[in-house]
Design an enzyme around this catalytic site. Structure first.
Site, PDB file in Angstrom:
ATOM      1  N   LYS A  32       0.847  -1.198   0.000  1.00 16.66           N
ATOM      2  CA  LYS A  32       0.000   0.000   0.000  1.00 16.66           C
ATOM      3  C   LYS A  32       0.878   1.242   0.000  1.00 16.66           C
ATOM      4  CE  LYS A  32      -2.054   2.469   3.242  1.00 16.66           C
ATOM      5  NZ  LYS A  32      -1.926   3.803   2.606  1.00 16.66           N
ATOM      6  N   GLU A  69       9.847   0.258  10.620  1.00 21.48           N
ATOM      7  CA  GLU A  69      10.869   1.313  10.515  1.00 21.48           C
ATOM      8  C   GLU A  69      10.143   2.614  10.813  1.00 21.48           C
ATOM      9  OE1 GLU A  69      12.626   4.263   9.432  1.00 21.48           O
ATOM     10  OE2 GLU A  69      12.677   3.554   7.347  1.00 21.48           O
ATOM     11  N   CYS A  96      26.986  21.028   6.616  1.00 23.65           N
ATOM     12  CA  CYS A  96      26.538  20.665   5.269  1.00 23.65           C
ATOM     13  C   CYS A  96      25.208  19.920   5.322  1.00 23.65           C
ATOM     14  CB  CYS A  96      27.628  19.846   4.604  1.00 23.65           C
ATOM     15  SG  CYS A  96      27.276  19.504   2.917  1.00 23.65           S
ATOM     16  N   GLU A 102       9.429  14.397  16.385  1.00 23.16           N
ATOM     17  CA  GLU A 102       9.856  14.446  14.993  1.00 23.16           C
ATOM     18  C   GLU A 102       9.034  15.501  14.258  1.00 23.16           C
ATOM     19  OE1 GLU A 102       9.170  10.765  12.763  1.00 23.16           O
ATOM     20  OE2 GLU A 102      11.152  11.072  11.896  1.00 23.16           O
TER      21      GLU A 102
HETATM   22  P1  NAI Z   1       1.587   7.301   9.083  1.00 22.93           P
HETATM   23  O1  NAI Z   1       2.379   6.376   9.923  1.00 22.93           O
HETATM   24  O2  NAI Z   1       0.189   7.551   9.490  1.00 22.93           O
HETATM   25  O3  NAI Z   1       1.544   6.777   7.575  1.00 22.93           O
HETATM   26  C1  NAI Z   1       2.446   5.882   6.988  1.00 22.93           C
HETATM   27  C2  NAI Z   1       1.671   4.818   6.220  1.00 22.93           C
HETATM   28  O4  NAI Z   1       0.860   4.079   7.120  1.00 22.93           O
HETATM   29  C3  NAI Z   1       0.716   5.374   5.155  1.00 22.93           C
HETATM   30  O5  NAI Z   1       0.714   4.508   4.041  1.00 22.93           O
HETATM   31  C4  NAI Z   1      -0.624   5.325   5.868  1.00 22.93           C
HETATM   32  O6  NAI Z   1      -1.710   5.221   4.991  1.00 22.93           O
HETATM   33  C5  NAI Z   1      -0.485   4.052   6.679  1.00 22.93           C
HETATM   34  N1  NAI Z   1      -1.369   3.965   7.836  1.00 22.93           N
HETATM   35  C6  NAI Z   1      -1.888   4.984   8.595  1.00 22.93           C
HETATM   36  N2  NAI Z   1      -2.666   4.489   9.577  1.00 22.93           N
HETATM   37  C7  NAI Z   1      -2.644   3.144   9.464  1.00 22.93           C
HETATM   38  C8  NAI Z   1      -3.222   2.070  10.201  1.00 22.93           C
HETATM   39  N3  NAI Z   1      -4.009   2.286  11.265  1.00 22.93           N
HETATM   40  N4  NAI Z   1      -2.972   0.805   9.831  1.00 22.93           N
HETATM   41  C9  NAI Z   1      -2.172   0.562   8.781  1.00 22.93           C
HETATM   42  N5  NAI Z   1      -1.593   1.524   8.028  1.00 22.93           N
HETATM   43  C10 NAI Z   1      -1.814   2.806   8.367  1.00 22.93           C
HETATM   44  O7  NAI Z   1       2.379   8.638   8.978  1.00 22.93           O
HETATM   45  P2  NAI Z   1       1.800  10.075   8.510  1.00 22.93           P
HETATM   46  O8  NAI Z   1       0.514  10.365   9.196  1.00 22.93           O
HETATM   47  O9  NAI Z   1       1.809  10.131   7.043  1.00 22.93           O
HETATM   48  O10 NAI Z   1       2.909  11.000   9.099  1.00 22.93           O
HETATM   49  C11 NAI Z   1       2.860  11.362  10.477  1.00 22.93           C
HETATM   50  C12 NAI Z   1       4.244  11.486  11.042  1.00 22.93           C
HETATM   51  O11 NAI Z   1       4.893  10.231  11.064  1.00 22.93           O
HETATM   52  C13 NAI Z   1       5.185  12.374  10.266  1.00 22.93           C
HETATM   53  O12 NAI Z   1       4.981  13.696  10.517  1.00 22.93           O
HETATM   54  C14 NAI Z   1       6.504  11.859  10.764  1.00 22.93           C
HETATM   55  O13 NAI Z   1       6.810  12.447  11.997  1.00 22.93           O
HETATM   56  C15 NAI Z   1       6.277  10.380  10.947  1.00 22.93           C
HETATM   57  N6  NAI Z   1       6.742   9.590   9.790  1.00 22.93           N
HETATM   58  C16 NAI Z   1       7.937   8.949   9.850  1.00 22.93           C
HETATM   59  C17 NAI Z   1       8.432   8.268   8.747  1.00 22.93           C
HETATM   60  C18 NAI Z   1       9.738   7.568   8.757  1.00 22.93           C
HETATM   61  O14 NAI Z   1      10.261   7.243   7.695  1.00 22.93           O
HETATM   62  N7  NAI Z   1      10.335   7.288   9.871  1.00 22.93           N
HETATM   63  C19 NAI Z   1       7.709   8.256   7.496  1.00 22.93           C
HETATM   64  C20 NAI Z   1       6.432   8.937   7.540  1.00 22.93           C
HETATM   65  C21 NAI Z   1       6.011   9.567   8.649  1.00 22.93           C
END
Ligand code: NAI
Ligand code: MG
Length: 493
Positions: free
Chosen positions: A190, A266, A286, A388
């Site tokens: 997804k 992750e 940098c 974050e």
């Molecule tokens: P999120 O964790 O909600 O979304 C990431 C993925 O999980 C998306 O594909 C979303 O549709 C899916 N998702 C959301 N709720 C779910 C659930 N209950 N069950 C299964 N899948 C689900 O992150 P979001 O809301 O996009 O970003 C929020 C914060 O998370 C950001 O501001 C950042 O601080 C952090 N984040 C960290 C990341 C990393 O690489 N460490 C990447 C993205 C966000």
């Protein structure tokens, strides 16, 4: 009926992007025929609508992935054949790298520099790297158990659910599918709701490369339904997730209360970067990360050099090759970053640079542009030091001693990465050992390579991606004992 692709003019090129869900090598409509709009963060305009998959669609995709996984052709496929397909996909990406770069810029707001130097080559490199592993996944053989010959096999886990975020849509797509497929699994992935376009384009390339139908399936959709359906599906054997810690917890719970599918996570980070007095200030300013500790002896010099550097950052049209910082990814992120800036001010940190919406870049109030922002005098318990932010906001604090700064650096629930700047190699070895983080950089920052493990300590995750570590996530170990006729069946010696 198959939903039509849509041709978008991006960066002067006409690029056709599929809009369906990708199941069994076909782009299909979602069961409920719902669609959702995808925004260009530089303008806030919807540029395309794509099908929105929900639980029923996940179920259809899982059945397709299971059927393929169980098929004789797939089970008996020569691993070198899987390698060849991954190479073919990498070659197709190479041929379409300008399109991939343009799509990624449009969908995420990344600059040309970022997308062309990192996301696209990093994704191609990942596919080639795991292509190399496909026919080198071996077990062990042992004559050490008296009376037996025993060996292990590394077998594919089965159907893998994979959920990826918006910050590296293309790179995370390849980090997830490449090791899974190399190990002989099938996939239901997804994409993030904000950024599904590069994954959709990749599915067309997957089809063109000749992957078996059902091997890789893509569901566009929201976390709360499509994502949650993957996490709790009884037919998914393993889930790999990149995203926020909050969602990571929800996925772990869903896995625990459904079929105990294997989980790797992750998650977020709040990675410290420590600048010792002997640091090369040019290098240290940098790539910095967002939580910086600077030794008091060089604090003023560092702030001066760093401020001059950030004042030169060109914010604006992310398609402009000279631009260093584009728009933030979405309205949600934009609002979140601005609220963190406000909290820094409310909690008493010094706003040293920026801190505002970038109205020049916005050109008439459009797009999610924020100025590069520096906070100084940031205290350990302030939100901008602990949470974050995921935006161009840096929190800087002063330290006196090595012992003290190690405590500061580790005073976080996260443990994704850390950096130090020093010319003293003994100090470098001491401090890198003391930092609680999955990756530590010395005299560099924010660098990740597909051939080395990446993942978090503490609440930054479970497991490691990249390198040979990812192979562990996508294989089960089976131990086989042969009785060599010499052993009493019920005695252990
Ligand atoms: P999120 O964790 O909600 O979304 C990431 C993925 O999980 C998306 O594909 C979303 O549709 C899916 N998702 C959301 N709720 C779910 C659930 N209950 N069950 C299964 N899948 C689900 O992150 P979001 O809301 O996009 O970003 C929020 C914060 O998370 C950001 O501001 C950042 O601080 C952090 N984040 C960290 C990341 C990393 O690489 N460490 C990447 C993205 C966000
Ligand atoms: Mg978008």
């Amino acid at each position: 009926m198959a939903p039509a692709s849509k041709t978008l003019k991006i960066d002067g090129k006409d690029i056709s992007i599929p809009t369906g869900l990708f199941i069994n090598n076909e782009f299909v409509e979602a069961k409920e025929k719902a669609v959702f709009g995808i925004e260009n963060p530089a303008t806030g305009e919807i540029v395309i609508e794509v099908q929105e998959g929900r639980a029923d669609d996940v179920d259809i995709a899982v059945k397709a992935a299971r059927k393929t996984f169980k098929s004789k052709e797939f089970k008996e496929m020569n691993p070198a054949g899987r390698a060849a397909l991954l190479h073919k996909l990498a070659d197709l990406m190479e041929q379409h790298k300008d399109e991939l770069c343009a799509i990624e810029m449009l969908d995420t707001g990344k600059t040309h520099k970022q997308a062309s130097n990192l996301d696209v080559p990093g994704s191609i490199g990942t596919l080639k790297y795991y292509a190399g592993w496909a026919d080198k996944i071996l077990g062990q053989a042992s004559f050490n158990v008296p009376g037996t010959f025993s060996y292990t096999r590394r077998e594919a886990v089965g159907v893998c659910g994979q959920i990826i975020p918006w910050n590296f849509p293309l790179l995370m797509f390849t980090w997830k599918i490449a090791p899974a497929f190399a190990c002989g699994n099938t996939v239901v992935i997804k994409a993030a709701e904000a950024t599904p376009l590069s994954a959709l384009y990749m599915c067309q390339l997957i089809k063109d490369a000749g992957f078996p139908a059902g091997a890789i399936n893509l569901i566009n959709g929201y976390g709360k339904n499509a994502g949650a359906a993957i996490a709790s599906h009884m037919g998914i054997d393993k889930v790999a997730f990149t995203g926020s810690t909050v969602t990571g917890r929800a996925i772990l719970k869903a896995a625990a209360s459904s079929n105990l599918k294997k989980v790797t996570l992750e998650l977020g980070g709040k990675s410290p970067n420590i600048v010792f007095p002997d640091a090369d200030l040019k290098k240290a300013t940098c790539h910095t990360g967002t939580r910086i500790y600077v030794h008091e002896d060089i604090y003023d010099d560092f702030i001066k050099t760093y401020t001059e550097r950030l004042q030169k950052v060109k914010v604006g049209d992310n398609f402009d090759k000279e631009v260093d910082q584009g728009p933030q990814n979405s309205k949600m992120q934009y609002d979140k970053i601005l609220s963190y800036i406000k909290s820094g001010q409310d909690e008493g940190a010094t706003l040293h640079l920026g801190g505002k919406i970038d109205e020049i870049a916005q050109k008439g109030g459009k797009g999610y542009f924020i100025q590069p922002t520096i906070f100084t005098d940031v205290k350990p318990d302030m939100k901008i030091m602990r949470e974050e932010i995921f935006g161009p906001v840096v929190a800087i604090s002063k330290f006196k001693s090595e012992e003290e700064v190690i405590d500061f650096a580790n005073d976080t629930s996260y443990g994704l990465a850390a950096g130090i700047h020093t010319k003293d190699y003994e100090r470098a070895i001491r401090v890198t050992s003391a930092l609680e983080a999955g990756t530590v950089w010395v005299n560099m920052y924010n660098f990740v390579h597909w051939s080395m493990p990446f993942g978090g300590y503490k609440e930054s995750g479970i497991g490691r991606e990249c390198g040979d570590s990812a192979l562990e996530n996508y294989t089960e170990i089976k131990t086989v004992y042969f009785n060599m006729g010499l052993r009493a069946p019920d005695a252990l010696d």
